[in-house]
Scaffold this motif. Structure first.
Motif, mmCIF file in Angstrom:
data_model
loop_
_atom_site.group_PDB
_atom_site.id
_atom_site.type_symbol
_atom_site.label_atom_id
_atom_site.label_comp_id
_atom_site.label_asym_id
_atom_site.label_seq_id
_atom_site.Cartn_x
_atom_site.Cartn_y
_atom_site.Cartn_z
ATOM 1 N N SER A 11 0.839 -1.190 0.000
ATOM 2 C CA SER A 11 0.000 0.000 0.000
ATOM 3 C C SER A 11 0.878 1.245 0.000
ATOM 4 N N ASN A 172 -4.947 9.613 -1.485
ATOM 5 C CA ASN A 172 -5.769 9.168 -2.610
ATOM 6 C C ASN A 172 -7.226 9.069 -2.160
ATOM 7 N N ARG A 175 -9.540 6.292 -3.852
ATOM 8 C CA ARG A 175 -9.248 4.974 -3.294
ATOM 9 C C ARG A 175 -9.886 4.820 -1.915
ATOM 10 N N THR A 179 -12.109 1.713 -0.691
ATOM 11 C CA THR A 179 -11.635 0.780 0.331
ATOM 12 C C THR A 179 -12.127 1.103 1.745
#
Length: 185
Positions: A11, A172, A175, A179
């Motif tokens: 990540s 981000n 994202r 998530t």
């Protein structure tokens, strides 16, 4: 489950923090799909347009309820509208200063309130056009069209701001809305 976890090697660098719960993410992406369908693909005179409009209004109503009973970052108190905070964030953007926000930024909060109110106006005016009381009355249709145009402008501004802020802060944001985790530097 802990609100914080260590980022794994695959990540982005930084701490991964759980911010957006499944309801907020499902609401967001469902709203994106429904609004895009009605604005871009579905004939406004069709029954499908009305059905999608009712789905959008149900989503907005559920989000308003979740804003009072939901998880920490979903609750309205965690992103109360603040003109001073928005001006400070705008000044940071101009000066190059970076302040990382776990939840919504002050400008992001104003956009959320703007979109919720605008979608409510769109839904109410759209429903009014289907009633006998307002059948043939022009102002609900004019209000509907103005609100849709404002929503479209707001959505474009939102997308541009998310891209800009993601680059500027190295967080981000798209994202995170997929998530649920923000990777904070």
């Amino acid at each position: 489950m802990s609100a914080h976890r260590t980022a794994d090697p695959t990540s982005p660098a930084g701490k991964a923090v759980k911010i957006w719960d499944p309801f907020v993410r499902l609401f967001h992406w469902s709203l994106v799909g429904c609004f895009a369908a009605n604005a871009l693909f579905v004939d406004d005179e069709s029954d499908l347009h009305l059905i999608i409009g009712y789905v959008i209004m149900s989503l907005v109503a559920a989000r308003v309820v979740w804003g009072f009973v939901g998880t920490q970052y979903a609750r309205f108190f965690s992103f109360a509208p603040s003109v001073s905070g928005a001006l400070e964030q705008a000044a940071d953007m101009v000066s190059g200063r970076t302040h990382i926000h776990k939840g919504h930024t002050p400008l992001g909060a104003l956009m959320i309130y703007n979109l919720i109110a605008t979608l409510a106006i769109i839904g109410l005016s759209g429903w009014m056009m289907t009633t006998d009381l307002f059948w043939g009355v022009e102002w609900p249709e004019e209000l509907h069209e103005i609100a849709v145009t404002w929503a479209e402008i707001s959505v474009v501004a939102h997308i541009v701001a998310v891209i800009y802020e993601s680059r500027r802060t190295s967080v981000n944001l798209p994202r995170a809305m997929v998530t649920g985790y923000k990777h904070l530097p």
